[in-house]
Design an enzyme around this catalytic site. Structure first.
Site, PDB file in Angstrom:
ATOM      1  N   ALA A  38      31.000 -22.967 -35.309  1.00 37.01           N
ATOM      2  CA  ALA A  38      32.455 -23.107 -35.287  1.00 37.01           C
ATOM      3  C   ALA A  38      32.953 -24.112 -36.318  1.00 37.01           C
ATOM      4  O   ALA A  38      34.119 -24.075 -36.704  1.00 37.01           O
ATOM      5  CB  ALA A  38      32.913 -23.526 -33.889  1.00 37.01           C
ATOM      6  N   ARG A  91      25.407 -22.001 -42.179  1.00 30.80           N
ATOM      7  CA  ARG A  91      24.223 -22.364 -42.933  1.00 30.80           C
ATOM      8  C   ARG A  91      23.373 -21.115 -43.154  1.00 30.80           C
ATOM      9  O   ARG A  91      23.410 -20.186 -42.338  1.00 30.80           O
ATOM     10  CB  ARG A  91      23.408 -23.437 -42.210  1.00 30.80           C
ATOM     11  CG  ARG A  91      22.907 -23.027 -40.843  1.00 30.80           C
ATOM     12  CD  ARG A  91      22.691 -24.200 -39.919  1.00 30.80           C
ATOM     13  NE  ARG A  91      23.907 -24.895 -39.582  1.00 30.80           N
ATOM     14  CZ  ARG A  91      24.747 -24.518 -38.639  1.00 30.80           C
ATOM     15  NH1 ARG A  91      24.531 -23.417 -37.934  1.00 30.80           N
ATOM     16  NH2 ARG A  91      25.830 -25.203 -38.395  1.00 30.80           N
ATOM     17  N   ASP A  99      25.227 -16.507 -31.358  1.00 29.41           N
ATOM     18  CA  ASP A  99      24.326 -17.611 -31.657  1.00 29.41           C
ATOM     19  C   ASP A  99      23.644 -18.153 -30.407  1.00 29.41           C
ATOM     20  O   ASP A  99      22.491 -18.604 -30.468  1.00 29.41           O
ATOM     21  CB  ASP A  99      25.028 -18.726 -32.439  1.00 29.41           C
ATOM     22  CG  ASP A  99      26.332 -19.198 -31.814  1.00 29.41           C
ATOM     23  OD1 ASP A  99      26.649 -18.804 -30.667  1.00 29.41           O
ATOM     24  OD2 ASP A  99      27.060 -19.961 -32.482  1.00 29.41           O
ATOM     25  N   THR A 100      24.303 -18.072 -29.258  1.00 30.60           N
ATOM     26  CA  THR A 100      23.660 -18.550 -28.031  1.00 30.60           C
ATOM     27  C   THR A 100      22.507 -17.643 -27.626  1.00 30.60           C
ATOM     28  O   THR A 100      21.491 -18.121 -27.125  1.00 30.60           O
ATOM     29  CB  THR A 100      24.679 -18.648 -26.882  1.00 30.60           C
ATOM     30  OG1 THR A 100      25.822 -19.368 -27.325  1.00 30.60           O
ATOM     31  CG2 THR A 100      24.076 -19.356 -25.683  1.00 30.60           C
ATOM     32  N   THR A 135      29.011 -27.663 -30.599  1.00 30.63           N
ATOM     33  CA  THR A 135      30.435 -27.764 -30.316  1.00 30.63           C
ATOM     34  C   THR A 135      30.700 -27.467 -28.844  1.00 30.63           C
ATOM     35  O   THR A 135      31.537 -28.087 -28.200  1.00 30.63           O
ATOM     36  CB  THR A 135      31.223 -26.792 -31.211  1.00 30.63           C
ATOM     37  OG1 THR A 135      30.983 -27.143 -32.578  1.00 30.63           O
ATOM     38  CG2 THR A 135      32.706 -26.853 -30.926  1.00 30.63           C
ATOM     39  N   GLY A 152      22.117 -28.672 -31.757  1.00 32.34           N
ATOM     40  CA  GLY A 152      22.443 -29.920 -32.433  1.00 32.34           C
ATOM     41  C   GLY A 152      22.392 -31.145 -31.544  1.00 32.34           C
ATOM     42  O   GLY A 152      22.101 -32.250 -32.015  1.00 32.34           O
TER      43      GLY A 152
END
Length: 482
Positions: A15, A19, A237-238, A259, A402
């Protein structure tokens, strides 16, 4: 299995940044390097908040150029948002950002036709004001939707631009609130009652399916030599991150941190009870027939917004200072929609503490400690609630993404849950993306085989819980007003 090592480009869109990572995979090796990172900055225009999708696509092309020769490309990204194409396949305007205000009050309109309980029983998806279903309802009378001939979720849109081929990847489609998690196909009854044309969606694709090859123009722009296949991965992505949980058994909970914090369990079947709906758990689809049973928590967005408001101070120094602040002085509900919009986050957190009669954090370190304690408390609630609602006990919590770089948050999560936390890998979504591509080349086996390779090759940190959980239970009671 092949003994060779192959290279895969994982385009991973978050979000706040995108990359392109390059994964080199062999039967007993897995290395990930960053080829290119680029910002993902939404833009506020007169009609609302929009994604700068052309800048994202340019970042992807730059990343593929930096990646060099690869055996395949896969794209994962965030959920729910989409682009609309006209009859010629051209994009009809910039995609709307999920934090845009257009869905305010729309859920109540939907529930007037399909009550919330029926909607959950049919789709298993938690209430979030930005679910694709509500976005489409909000756009019902718009000129764009009336002209649209195709709807592509964000990773599918970029895949289309790379290959010229259209598809709808299943794990991301399951976040639209238009998929039946039992059949893993479209929820036709819901769509029909709400007047949503499922013909707008391209055919469903599964992770591992071929998604075409890079177009000649893309090869020229990136300097790559074709053919370069594009592989469908867990494009939410999850879903990719959960596929990269380095677990050696079934009794685990996971928290995908970034995020957002997405905390829950991997199950074989959805949990569609009214109690599950009331607890705001979602049933999203994962790899190999799995269900990601989880709760959305606001996540490190709270801290990211505060850092922005404070002029981006040194995070390491701030976390060291926050670690010295007394724990659990003040906590907020990290799942409260009041924190969804950007702007003035330190003041809003202080205001929530003031209203609840708790000490008001003043310094950046105090606000940071409040945020991290609140996130750990939300993680505790989600892990406990998921076990109870699914009848699925766990022995360990895996933290990926992250947030694994935030040792204080990992330790507080272990303390709050009363369970050991295994942190890593940080780039879980990219690794899951790479491993699905590698599986198509026979370099890894099933989901257990993928996870075994992660355990053998990735650095992991373990945090043991300190003390009992009574103080955390008391903080939760305080937050609930009990």
């Amino acid at each position: 299995m092949s003994g060779s090592v192959k290279s895969y480009a994982a385009v991973d869109l978050g979000a706040s940044s995108g990359r392109v990572m390059v994964g080199r995979v062999g039967p007993d090796s897995l290395e990930l390097t960053e080829a290119h990172r680029f910002p993902n900055r939404p833009v506020r225009v007169p009609e609302g908040l929009r994604w700068d999708v052309l800048a994202l696509y340019a970042g992807v092309l730059d990343g593929l150029r930096a990646a060099g020769r690869v055996d395949s490309v896969g794209i994962d990204g965030w959920a729910v948002d989409y682009g609309l194409l006209d009859a010629d396949g051209a994009l009809l305007g910039n995609p709307v950002h999920y934090r845009d205000s257009r869905t305010a009050g729309v859920a109540e309109q939907v529930w007037a036709t399909v009550p919330a309980g029926e909607l959950y029983a049919a789709t298993g998806l938690q209430y979030a004001p930005f679910n694709t279903l509500y976005q489409l309802t909000a756009a019902r009378s718009s000129a764009q939707l009336s002209q649209a001939k195709r709807l592509l979720l964000m990773p599918d849109l970029l895949t289309y631009w790379l290959t010229g081929e259209q598809g709808t990847e299943l794990t991301n489609a399951s976040t639209t609130q238009l998929i039946d998690p039992r059949t893993r196909g479209w929820a036709y009854g819901v769509a029909e009652r709400l007047g949503i044309d499922l013909g707008l969606f391209a055919p469903l694709r599964q992770p591992g399916d071929p998604a075409g090859e890079l177009r000649e123009q893309v090869l020229e722009e990136t300097g790559l030599t074709g053919p370069v296949p594009v592989t469908t991965v867990g494009s939410h992505d999850t879903a990719s991150a959960v596929a990269a949980v380095p677990s050696s058994g079934e009794r685990f909970a996971y928290i995908c941190t970034g995020t957002w914090s997405l905390a829950g369990l991997e199950l074989e079947a959805p949990v569609l009870t009214e109690e599950s709906r009331a607890a705001n758990f979602t049933n999203e689809l994962g790899l190999d027939g799995t269900v990601r049973y989880l709760r959305n928590i606001m996540g490190l967005w709270l801290l990211q917004e505060c850092l922005r408001a404070w002029g981006e101070p040194d995070l390491g120094a701030l976390l060291s200072e926050a670690a010295r602040v007394p724990s659990l002085r003040s906590v907020v509900d990290a799942g409260d929609a009041a924190f969804l919009a950007p702007g003035r986050m330190p003041e809003r957190i202080a205001g929530a503490c003031r209203v609840s009669g708790q000490p008001v954090p003043g310094s950046p370190a105090e606000v940071t400690r409040c945020i991290l304690d609140s996130l750990a408390l939300a993680h505790r609630r989600a892990v406990l609630d998921a076990q109870r609602l699914a009848g699925h006990p766990v022995d360990v919590v895996h933290v990926v993404g992250g947030g694994t770089r935030n040792a204080l948050l990992c330790q507080l999560t272990a303390d709050a849950c009363g369970l050991p936390v295994v942190a890593g890998p940080a780039e879980a979504a990219a690794l899951g993306n790479v491993l699905v591509q590698a599986r198509g080349h026979g370099l890894v086996g099933d989901l257990a085989g993928m996870r075994g390779l992660l355990v053998r090759t990735q650095p992991l940190a373990r945090y043991e819980p300190r003390g009992g959980t009574e103080r955390w239970r008391a903080a939760q009671d305080r937050l609930a007003g009990d």
